[in-house]
Motif scaffolding. Sequence first.
Motif, PDB file in Angstrom:
ATOM      1  N   LYS A 147       0.861  -1.190   0.000  1.00 29.73           N
ATOM      2  CA  LYS A 147       0.000   0.000   0.000  1.00 29.73           C
ATOM      3  C   LYS A 147       0.887   1.225   0.000  1.00 29.73           C
ATOM      4  CE  LYS A 147      -3.823   2.278   2.401  1.00 29.73           C
ATOM      5  NZ  LYS A 147      -4.738   2.252   3.575  1.00 29.73           N
ATOM      6  N   LYS A 148       0.805   1.975  -1.076  1.00 29.68           N
ATOM      7  CA  LYS A 148       1.653   3.143  -1.232  1.00 29.68           C
ATOM      8  C   LYS A 148       0.896   4.405  -0.836  1.00 29.68           C
ATOM      9  CE  LYS A 148       4.543   1.184  -4.871  1.00 29.68           C
ATOM     10  NZ  LYS A 148       4.241  -0.179  -4.489  1.00 29.68           N
ATOM     11  N   ASP A 149       1.609   5.311  -0.201  1.00 27.99           N
ATOM     12  CA  ASP A 149       1.005   6.587   0.185  1.00 27.99           C
ATOM     13  C   ASP A 149       0.593   7.362  -1.056  1.00 27.99           C
ATOM     14  OD1 ASP A 149       1.581   5.977   2.795  1.00 27.99           O
ATOM     15  OD2 ASP A 149       3.508   7.008   2.773  1.00 27.99           O
ATOM     16  N   GLU A 150      -0.556   7.992  -0.972  1.00 30.04           N
ATOM     17  CA  GLU A 150      -1.008   8.832  -2.069  1.00 30.04           C
ATOM     18  C   GLU A 150      -0.611  10.273  -1.773  1.00 30.04           C
ATOM     19  OE1 GLU A 150      -5.125   8.356  -2.913  1.00 30.04           O
ATOM     20  OE2 GLU A 150      -4.988   6.190  -3.246  1.00 30.04           O
ATOM     21  N   GLN A 151       0.137  10.863  -2.685  1.00 29.89           N
ATOM     22  CA  GLN A 151       0.616  12.221  -2.502  1.00 29.89           C
ATOM     23  C   GLN A 151       0.216  13.058  -3.714  1.00 29.89           C
ATOM     24  OE1 GLN A 151       2.092  13.452   0.106  1.00 29.89           O
ATOM     25  NE2 GLN A 151       2.700  11.662   1.291  1.00 29.89           N
ATOM     26  N   HIS A 152      -0.051  14.310  -3.482  1.00 33.09           N
ATOM     27  CA  HIS A 152      -0.402  15.197  -4.582  1.00 33.09           C
ATOM     28  C   HIS A 152       0.867  15.811  -5.178  1.00 33.09           C
ATOM     29  CE1 HIS A 152      -0.091  17.765  -1.021  1.00 33.09           C
ATOM     30  NE2 HIS A 152       0.204  18.769  -1.842  1.00 33.09           N
ATOM     31  N   ALA A 153       0.749  16.202  -6.433  1.00 33.43           N
ATOM     32  CA  ALA A 153       1.884  16.797  -7.129  1.00 33.43           C
ATOM     33  C   ALA A 153       2.186  18.185  -6.565  1.00 33.43           C
ATOM     34  CB  ALA A 153       1.587  16.889  -8.620  1.00 33.43           C
ATOM     35  N   GLN A 154       3.449  18.506  -6.532  1.00 37.65           N
ATOM     36  CA  GLN A 154       3.867  19.833  -6.092  1.00 37.65           C
ATOM     37  C   GLN A 154       4.898  20.397  -7.067  1.00 37.65           C
ATOM     38  OE1 GLN A 154       5.121  19.150  -1.941  1.00 37.65           O
ATOM     39  NE2 GLN A 154       3.326  20.300  -1.286  1.00 37.65           N
ATOM     40  N   THR A 155       4.729  21.663  -7.391  1.00 34.62           N
ATOM     41  CA  THR A 155       5.702  22.376  -8.222  1.00 34.62           C
ATOM     42  C   THR A 155       6.467  23.353  -7.356  1.00 34.62           C
ATOM     43  OG1 THR A 155       4.308  22.207 -10.205  1.00 34.62           O
ATOM     44  CG2 THR A 155       5.999  23.926 -10.192  1.00 34.62           C
ATOM     45  N   TYR A 156       7.782  23.272  -7.448  1.00 29.64           N
ATOM     46  CA  TYR A 156       8.648  24.175  -6.680  1.00 29.64           C
ATOM     47  C   TYR A 156       9.273  25.183  -7.642  1.00 29.64           C
ATOM     48  CZ  TYR A 156       8.148  21.180  -2.614  1.00 29.64           C
ATOM     49  OH  TYR A 156       7.628  20.490  -1.553  1.00 29.64           O
ATOM     50  N   ASN A 157       8.981  26.446  -7.398  1.00 27.20           N
ATOM     51  CA  ASN A 157       9.500  27.529  -8.211  1.00 27.20           C
ATOM     52  C   ASN A 157      10.697  28.164  -7.524  1.00 27.20           C
ATOM     53  OD1 ASN A 157       7.104  27.564 -10.109  1.00 27.20           O
ATOM     54  ND2 ASN A 157       6.094  28.037  -8.163  1.00 27.20           N
ATOM     55  N   ILE A 158      11.728  28.436  -8.290  1.00 24.85           N
ATOM     56  CA  ILE A 158      12.891  29.153  -7.776  1.00 24.85           C
ATOM     57  C   ILE A 158      12.857  30.531  -8.413  1.00 24.85           C
ATOM     58  CG2 ILE A 158      15.398  29.202  -7.604  1.00 24.85           C
ATOM     59  CD1 ILE A 158      15.338  26.138  -7.900  1.00 24.85           C
ATOM     60  N   ASN A 159      12.612  31.538  -7.599  1.00 26.47           N
ATOM     61  CA  ASN A 159      12.427  32.890  -8.107  1.00 26.47           C
ATOM     62  C   ASN A 159      13.734  33.683  -8.024  1.00 26.47           C
ATOM     63  OD1 ASN A 159      10.353  34.773  -9.149  1.00 26.47           O
ATOM     64  ND2 ASN A 159      10.961  36.006  -7.382  1.00 26.47           N
ATOM     65  N   VAL A 160      14.104  34.312  -9.130  1.00 33.60           N
ATOM     66  CA  VAL A 160      15.315  35.131  -9.200  1.00 33.60           C
ATOM     67  C   VAL A 160      14.952  36.478  -9.810  1.00 33.60           C
ATOM     68  CG1 VAL A 160      16.878  33.167  -9.402  1.00 33.60           C
ATOM     69  CG2 VAL A 160      15.884  34.163 -11.467  1.00 33.60           C
ATOM     70  N   SER A 161      15.808  37.451  -9.628  1.00 36.36           N
ATOM     71  CA  SER A 161      15.528  38.784 -10.162  1.00 36.36           C
ATOM     72  C   SER A 161      15.574  38.789 -11.686  1.00 36.36           C
ATOM     73  CB  SER A 161      16.515  39.806  -9.603  1.00 36.36           C
ATOM     74  OG  SER A 161      17.850  39.398  -9.882  1.00 36.36           O
ATOM     75  N   THR A 162      16.542  38.051 -12.247  1.00 39.95           N
ATOM     76  CA  THR A 162      16.694  37.978 -13.693  1.00 39.95           C
ATOM     77  C   THR A 162      17.156  36.570 -14.079  1.00 39.95           C
ATOM     78  OG1 THR A 162      17.422  40.290 -13.720  1.00 39.95           O
ATOM     79  CG2 THR A 162      17.787  39.016 -15.725  1.00 39.95           C
ATOM     80  N   ILE A 163      16.538  35.995 -15.094  1.00 37.72           N
ATOM     81  CA  ILE A 163      16.944  34.668 -15.549  1.00 37.72           C
ATOM     82  C   ILE A 163      18.060  34.830 -16.578  1.00 37.72           C
ATOM     83  CG2 ILE A 163      16.209  32.500 -16.615  1.00 37.72           C
ATOM     84  CD1 ILE A 163      13.417  32.996 -15.588  1.00 37.72           C
ATOM     85  N   THR A 164      19.275  34.810 -16.095  1.00 40.75           N
ATOM     86  CA  THR A 164      20.456  34.951 -16.937  1.00 40.75           C
ATOM     87  C   THR A 164      20.904  33.581 -17.445  1.00 40.75           C
ATOM     88  OG1 THR A 164      21.927  34.700 -15.050  1.00 40.75           O
ATOM     89  CG2 THR A 164      21.194  36.941 -15.578  1.00 40.75           C
ATOM     90  N   ASP A 165      21.902  33.563 -18.322  1.00 37.17           N
ATOM     91  CA  ASP A 165      22.466  32.295 -18.793  1.00 37.17           C
ATOM     92  C   ASP A 165      23.066  31.518 -17.623  1.00 37.17           C
ATOM     93  OD1 ASP A 165      21.730  32.821 -21.391  1.00 37.17           O
ATOM     94  OD2 ASP A 165      23.700  33.586 -21.999  1.00 37.17           O
ATOM     95  N   GLU A 166      23.680  32.240 -16.685  1.00 32.71           N
ATOM     96  CA  GLU A 166      24.252  31.587 -15.508  1.00 32.71           C
ATOM     97  C   GLU A 166      23.160  30.886 -14.694  1.00 32.71           C
ATOM     98  OE1 GLU A 166      26.611  32.634 -11.332  1.00 32.71           O
ATOM     99  OE2 GLU A 166      25.690  34.222 -12.520  1.00 32.71           O
ATOM    100  N   VAL A 167      22.035  31.554 -14.535  1.00 36.52           N
ATOM    101  CA  VAL A 167      20.919  30.979 -13.783  1.00 36.52           C
ATOM    102  C   VAL A 167      20.366  29.753 -14.506  1.00 36.52           C
ATOM    103  CG1 VAL A 167      18.527  31.380 -13.098  1.00 36.52           C
ATOM    104  CG2 VAL A 167      20.279  33.085 -12.561  1.00 36.52           C
TER     105      VAL A 167
END
Length: 497
Positions: A147-167
């Motif tokens: 019997k496996k636990d039922e879990q809901h999907a979660q999205t984790y956002n990583i917020n930055v000031s600017t999405i640069t190539d480095e990011v």
Amino acid sequence: MKIQPVSYQLSSDEIQSLDTDILVVNCYEEELSPDAKALDAIMNGELQALLDSGEITGKTGSIFPIFKPVNLKARYLVMVGFGARDKASIESVAKAVETATLWAKKTPATNITFSILSNCGKKTYSIPKIIETISHATYTFNDYKSKKDEQHAQTYNINVSTITDEVKSAFTYGLALEKGIDLAKDLGNTPANHLTPTDLSDVADNLARKYDNLYCKILNDSAIKRQGMGAIVAVSQGSVEAPNFIILEYQGAEDREAAPIVLVGKGVTFDSGGISLKPGAGMDEMKYDMCGAATVLGTMQSIAELQLPINVVALIPAVENMPSGSAIKPGDVVTSMSGKTIEILNTDAEGRLILCDALTYAEQYEPKAVINVATLTGAIIVALGHIPTGLFANNQELADQIIESSQATSDRVWQLPIWDEYQSQLDSPFADIANIGAGRAGGSITAACFLSRFTEKYAWAHLDIAGTAWNSAGANKGATGRPVGLLLDYIVKQSKA
């Protein structure tokens, strides 16, 4: 495997307008972070007041959730502490993310946003560490539960000031790192009856089928004998499970003939101790004796995901160490691939035996460096506990490179010596070398000294992960995936050298 579906996204929205179930923002003991100050300005000074009153402490790993924060779209604002401003580090990031993720797991939230990077220094390391920490906090292995636990999907956002190539690059790196760590943990946690040497070989073969630059070759029992790998044969001969020698080659360098880095992983899929039988208590954890192999396979997956411009070879001797009428016995003498003869004084010192043949096999690649990873000795736990991995090397430049990667990734190591004065403890009156030292003193060092006898033709380092490859405690019991993060960072740096 992860039963809670988790996904990751990058965002660069203004913090005031973030529409998310949970918004995670950091603060320090002395002051709010820049992001927290921006929120405080539209929350009528509430955050500063809470910090001044001591309700928000800012201490490392502390958490203060605010339900329906004033003038924000987020359902919850979660303040996490980074500790003192001048002492904040990548460890502070990890602790804060872990605390917030474990709290978020208990809620019905489907969208969680971390906006904690305004004072985190190099995003090159902070973003992968955030992903890695979320992955650890949401990981559950229940493949064998009815019997496996039922879990809901979660999205984790990583917020930055600017999405640069480095990011973007750091984010891609973090996703690849997560895949490698998850594979290492899954393999470590799999019961030994479901992960035999043959099964481990199948994992390597499947990786090669998945990635264009990976090539797999498996040496079976007969081929191992033809190679003269007498030490591997000796360890495996007590088990009904035949040994395999896994060769996984990644060719990413523009020059396909460029000297590779060779990773050698100990793959004892179960270690009973053999005739020198281990105590029964805790023997179930000897399914983790292949965590060196798991780490190497996880690292190879991450390398292939990133398509790094470097050549890397993984060598994994995969065996079971079991007691039976055909098992090696204390006092037996075997001949290794190198031609050196070895007196077996303790059959539970089997890891160094299979590794010595793999280290000899590595010579043919004329490698740039060789790093072996192994749950080799209980003595390393006595010496260092469960915080750092033990590091030994015959080349200080290589050791320093590994230490640098350990510090950058917070995957700690501690270097120990392999001085000549220890070598005499391995003297044998009946063979070229004994497989254990005389007495228990310095057991992890004499084990490293044994391996060093087979690494004289190249730069070599040995990582003893017996204290760091898995956790034994309660609900947290399970493989850690260490040191995939360290090895991947080292390989990336070498690909740019």
